[in-house]
Enzyme design. Structure first.
Site, mmCIF file in Angstrom:
data_model
loop_
_atom_site.group_PDB
_atom_site.id
_atom_site.type_symbol
_atom_site.label_atom_id
_atom_site.label_comp_id
_atom_site.label_asym_id
_atom_site.label_seq_id
_atom_site.Cartn_x
_atom_site.Cartn_y
_atom_site.Cartn_z
ATOM 1 N N GLY A 2 9.042 -4.953 3.825
ATOM 2 C CA GLY A 2 10.091 -4.082 4.360
ATOM 3 C C GLY A 2 11.406 -4.327 3.641
ATOM 4 N N ASN A 42 -4.712 -0.557 8.554
ATOM 5 C CA ASN A 42 -3.446 0.135 8.802
ATOM 6 C C ASN A 42 -3.523 0.858 10.147
ATOM 7 O OD1 ASN A 42 -1.068 1.542 8.730
ATOM 8 N ND2 ASN A 42 -1.594 2.801 6.954
ATOM 9 N N CYS A 44 0.439 3.762 10.486
ATOM 10 C CA CYS A 44 0.973 4.885 9.713
ATOM 11 C C CYS A 44 1.579 5.906 10.673
ATOM 12 C CB CYS A 44 -0.114 5.561 8.880
ATOM 13 S SG CYS A 44 0.539 6.994 8.005
ATOM 14 N N THR A 89 6.451 1.428 8.064
ATOM 15 C CA THR A 89 7.736 2.131 8.110
ATOM 16 C C THR A 89 8.199 2.376 9.553
ATOM 17 O OG1 THR A 89 6.500 4.186 7.911
ATOM 18 C CG2 THR A 89 7.440 3.289 5.895
ATOM 19 N N SER A 139 0.819 -1.215 0.000
ATOM 20 C CA SER A 139 0.000 0.000 0.000
ATOM 21 C C SER A 139 0.855 1.269 0.000
ATOM 22 C CB SER A 139 -0.889 -0.004 1.239
ATOM 23 O OG SER A 139 -1.660 1.173 1.277
ATOM 24 N N LEU A 173 -1.039 10.135 4.260
ATOM 25 C CA LEU A 173 -2.301 9.558 3.768
ATOM 26 C C LEU A 173 -3.107 10.488 2.871
ATOM 27 C CD1 LEU A 173 -3.433 7.720 7.024
ATOM 28 C CD2 LEU A 173 -2.469 6.672 4.963
ATOM 29 N N ASN A 220 9.459 9.048 4.260
ATOM 30 C CA ASN A 220 8.328 9.762 3.690
ATOM 31 C C ASN A 220 7.427 10.257 4.806
ATOM 32 O OD1 ASN A 220 5.358 8.602 3.613
ATOM 33 N ND2 ASN A 220 6.753 6.838 3.691
HETATM 34 C C1 LIG Z 1 5.542 6.851 0.054
HETATM 35 C C2 LIG Z 1 4.994 5.735 0.894
HETATM 36 C C3 LIG Z 1 3.633 5.709 1.200
HETATM 37 C C4 LIG Z 1 3.099 4.678 1.990
HETATM 38 N N1 LIG Z 1 1.762 4.669 2.244
HETATM 39 C C5 LIG Z 1 1.238 3.659 2.990
HETATM 40 C C6 LIG Z 1 -0.160 3.576 3.243
HETATM 41 O O1 LIG Z 1 -0.946 4.409 2.766
HETATM 42 N N2 LIG Z 1 -0.622 2.553 4.006
HETATM 43 C C7 LIG Z 1 0.215 1.602 4.532
HETATM 44 O O2 LIG Z 1 -0.245 0.688 5.214
HETATM 45 N N3 LIG Z 1 1.544 1.632 4.287
HETATM 46 C C8 LIG Z 1 2.067 2.637 3.536
HETATM 47 N N4 LIG Z 1 3.425 2.658 3.294
HETATM 48 C C9 LIG Z 1 4.286 1.611 3.865
HETATM 49 C C10 LIG Z 1 4.573 0.503 2.875
HETATM 50 O O3 LIG Z 1 3.389 -0.150 2.458
HETATM 51 C C11 LIG Z 1 5.544 -0.524 3.475
HETATM 52 O O4 LIG Z 1 4.969 -1.106 4.622
HETATM 53 C C12 LIG Z 1 6.874 0.095 3.878
HETATM 54 O O5 LIG Z 1 7.262 1.060 2.946
HETATM 55 C C13 LIG Z 1 7.983 -0.932 4.037
HETATM 56 O O6 LIG Z 1 8.191 -1.649 2.856
HETATM 57 P P1 LIG Z 1 9.308 -1.258 1.741
HETATM 58 O O7 LIG Z 1 10.592 -1.093 2.460
HETATM 59 O O8 LIG Z 1 9.291 -2.416 0.785
HETATM 60 O O9 LIG Z 1 8.846 -0.009 1.128
HETATM 61 C C14 LIG Z 1 3.960 3.671 2.496
HETATM 62 C C15 LIG Z 1 5.324 3.703 2.176
HETATM 63 C C16 LIG Z 1 5.852 4.709 1.384
HETATM 64 C C17 LIG Z 1 7.317 4.698 1.069
#
Ligand SMILES: Cc1cc2nc3c(=O)[nH]c(=O)nc-3n(C[C@H](O)[C@H](O)[C@H](O)COP(=O)(O)O)c2cc1C
Ligand SMILES: Cc1cc2nc3c(=O)[nH]c(=O)nc-3n(C[C@H](O)[C@H](O)[C@H](O)COP(=O)(O)OP(=O)(O)OC[C@H]3O[C@@H](n4cnc5c(N)ncnc54)[C@H](O)[C@@H]3O)c2cc1C
Ligand code: FES
Lengths: 255, 305
Positions: free
Chosen positions: B243, B127, B130, B193, B21, B73, B69
């Site tokens: 992650g 979620n 966040c 994150t 997401s 939302l 970031n």
């Molecule tokens: C720009 C951005 C926006 C995100 N928006 C959401 C979100 O709306 N809802 C959510 O559950 N996680 C959100 N995440 C978290 C990601 O879904 C993921 O859990 C996190 O980035 C770790 O995975 P990655 O290292 O592969 O990015 C967001 C991450 C990024 C970088």
């Protein structure tokens, strides 16, 4: 136009001065149609600290030769690494991205304003305007005479006015001080450069009721409209500069 | 042919590679680069009851092997989603999951109820992790009592499969995973994150408008992997690892540590084809190791421990 991800070959890396260089890339397949104002997202290889891609405007396109150019200023580690690339190296690139400058519909008097490396998209735009029957004037601002680049290229497009901050070439001062602005009535201004310059040009145009489009250089995470990191505040709410921009009419911006 | 499918309850996924997401838009942004329907599922952008403009720019800072970031939302709200986005999502032949976010329990409940009526959405991802919103979000996910409360409330109305997305910003993530399992979650996804920050020394101010933000990308992979391993041993429901996954190799680490599926996040920013490359790489790995079913490697490392 569909976006592409491709590995393209560098056919030339030309150093213009201490800070600026031009990468010329050649397509394996036929190049997609690109429009002035659009940009490309470049992956910087072998630069572990440079995790995200780097956005650069399309500077010039030669469909006949199937090549195009990026004009890049060394601003940090990513652009430094790109400056060291050699002919034959391969670049991974996502392009063409973003919207583009809107060409005027009638025969309007057009001015292109650029500063520093912000001139990057203006050469392509100028050529397109000329090809479409316009006679644009071009106003370029640089720090000093040594920074002036591609003057002759712009001369092929129209009248060129220069400013330098120290007065070593052209008129002394900033672009908004140039006498061209008061001696000619422009209907439309296109501007790209440092944000302070674009704001000054935008304010000038708003005061004179001149239509003005600027190309923004917001920080970008993805370039394809998914991370929502590149937003700019507009009268229509926060918009992504990578998909709804980078070109905006100043009336849409909350400047 | 290697068997790659997995299930959350009776919900079938053709393969275990999902798009995370907030990093995959609504899928259509990727149509030029990949056949989105080949993925096991896509989890669309975080959705709230009301439209949200998100946090002020700058919302992003690059960090070594990752990024921070502070988007906060930004989205057009559930009504816009239902009317304008949902109709297009039905074109994808894969599981489309909605990530829901609220500032209070009633928001989450109302969202879950709205989604009950969307026939083509088989699951929601709750979620509660966040870090970029002042109200709600992670405040639910870092407190055991409110984690329990929100999960219970949503479970009582939600007719879809319920995946709860856990925050890594806690002392003991196992406790939180057990709580959501007890309250009837069908699956857990982790991690969201990690809270971090960055300072712009040129301008002598924080890099993000919100000062702190959420760290993602390869920088967080070892932390995510450790948490997935801990949680997978502690709960019976399927664990979805997320992650820092950028390659098939990194995805395979998560399966070996106990994940039943994985999500690809930030990697899609750098390579919009990353998710499919990871899927293909997983298949090749299983093939070369002589496994015919991905289930045979899930939690494999625990054998010798
Ligand atoms: C720009 C951005 C926006 C995100 N928006 C959401 C979100 O709306 N809802 C959510 O559950 N996680 C959100 N995440 C978290 C990601 O879904 C993921 O859990 C996190 O980035 C770790 O995975 P990655 O290292 O592969 O990015 C967001 C991450 C990024 C970088
Ligand atoms: C749509 C768009 C088009 C662009 N076109 C061009 C172009 O044609 N030619 C060109 O030289 N540059 C262009 N830029 C700016 C260019 O992307 C940045 O200078 C580059 O990403 C810096 O990378 P770096 O790794 O060298 O710098 P970093 O080491 O990441 O940062 C060094 C410094 O550069 C600044 N910086 C980083 N990213 C940006 C950015 N996106 N915009 C402005 N400053 C930034 C940082 O704040 C920092 O102070 C464009 C940016 C955008 C968004
Ligand atoms: S850079 Fe990611 S949405 Fe614009």
């Amino acid at each position: 136009m569909a976006k592409r991800i491709e590995s393209l070959k560098i056919i030339n890396n030309q150093r213009l001065n201490k800070d600026l260089f031009i990468l010329e890339l050649s397509g394996k397949e036929k190049l997609p149609e690109m429009k002035p104002g659009q940009f490309a997202e470049i992956k910087v290889e072998d630069s572990p600290e440079t995790f995200l891609r780097r956005p650069f405007s399309i500077h010039d396109v030669n469909y006949g030769e199937n090549t195009f150019k990026l004009l890049i200023q060394i601003a940090g580690k990513g652009t430094e690494a790109l400056s060291l690339l050699k002919t034959g190296n391969i670049l991974n690139i996502i392009y063409p991205l973003g919207n583009s400058f809107n060409l005027p519909d009638e025969k309007k008097k057009v001015l292109l304003v650029g500063g520093g490396c912000g001139v990057a998209p203006l050469l392509f735009l100028g050529k397109q305007l000329k090809a479409n029957g316009f006679n644009p004037d071009i106003l370029l601002g640089f720090r000093n005479s040594e920074r002036v680049i591609e003057y002759d290229e712009y001369l092929k497009i129209g009248r060129v006015f220069l400013t330098t901050e120290d007065g070593s070439r052209g008129e002394k001062g900033f672009v908004t001080d140039h006498t061209a602005l008061s001696s000619t009535e422009y209907d439309k201004v296109y501007c790209c450069g440092p944000e302070l310059m674009m704001r000054a040009v935008g304010a000038y145009c708003r005061g004179k009721d001149i239509e003005c489009e600027v190309s923004l250089e917001n920080l970008m995470g993805c370039g394809i409209g998914v991370c929502l990191c590149c937003v700019v505040e507009t009268v229509r709410g926060n918009l992504c500069t990578c998909t709804e921009g980078p070109v905006f009419n100043i009336n849409d911006l909350k400047w | 042919m290697v068997k790659l499918d997995f299930k959350i309850g009776n919900l079938h996924f053709k393969n275990p590679v999902l798009a995370a997401s907030g990093t995959f838009g609504y899928g259509s942004e990727f149509d030029d680069f990949i056949d989105v329907s080949r993925l096991g599922g896509i989890i669309v952008k975080g959705t709230t009851l009301e439209p949200r403009e998100g946090n002020p720019y700058p919302r992003m800072a690059e960090t070594p092997s990752g990024m921070l970031n502070a988007v906060g939302l930004q989205n057009k709200g559930i009504d816009y989603f239902v009317d304008n986005i949902y109709p297009h999502l039905q074109e994808y032949n894969t599981n489309v999951i909605v990530n829901i976010n609220g500032s209070c329990i009633d928001d989450y409940v109302a969202l879950a109820e709205r989604i009950n009526s969307l026939r083509r959405i088989p699951a929601i991802e709750l979620n509660i992790s966040c870090p970029n919103v002042k109200m709600g979000g992670m405040t639910f996910g870092i407190n055991p009592a409110s984690t329990r409360e929100v999960t219970k409330a949503v479970r009582s109305v939600c007719k879809k499969k319920l995946i709860v997305k856990l925050s890594p910003n806690v002392t003991n993530i196992i406790d939180f995973a057990r709580i959501v399992e007890e309250e009837g979650a069908d699956s857990v996804s982790l991690i969201n994150t990690l809270v971090g920050m960055s300072v712009d020394i040129k301008n002598m101010r924080p890099s993000l408008s919100t000062v702190t933000g959420g760290l993602s990308g390869p920088a967080i992979k070892p932390v995510a992997l450790r948490m997935v391993w801990q949680v997978a041993k502690a709960v019976k429901i399927p664990v979805i690892g997320v992650g820092g996954i950028t390659t098939a190799d990194s995805a395979i680490e998560f399966f070996l540590a106990g994940a039943s599926a994985i999500q690809v996040g930030t990697a899609s920013f750098i390579d919009p084809q990353a998710s499919l490359k990871i899927l293909e790489g997983i298949e090749n790995y299983l093939d070369s190791k002589g496994f015919s079913d991905i289930k045979d490697i899930i939690g494999y490392i625990n054998r010798d421990l």
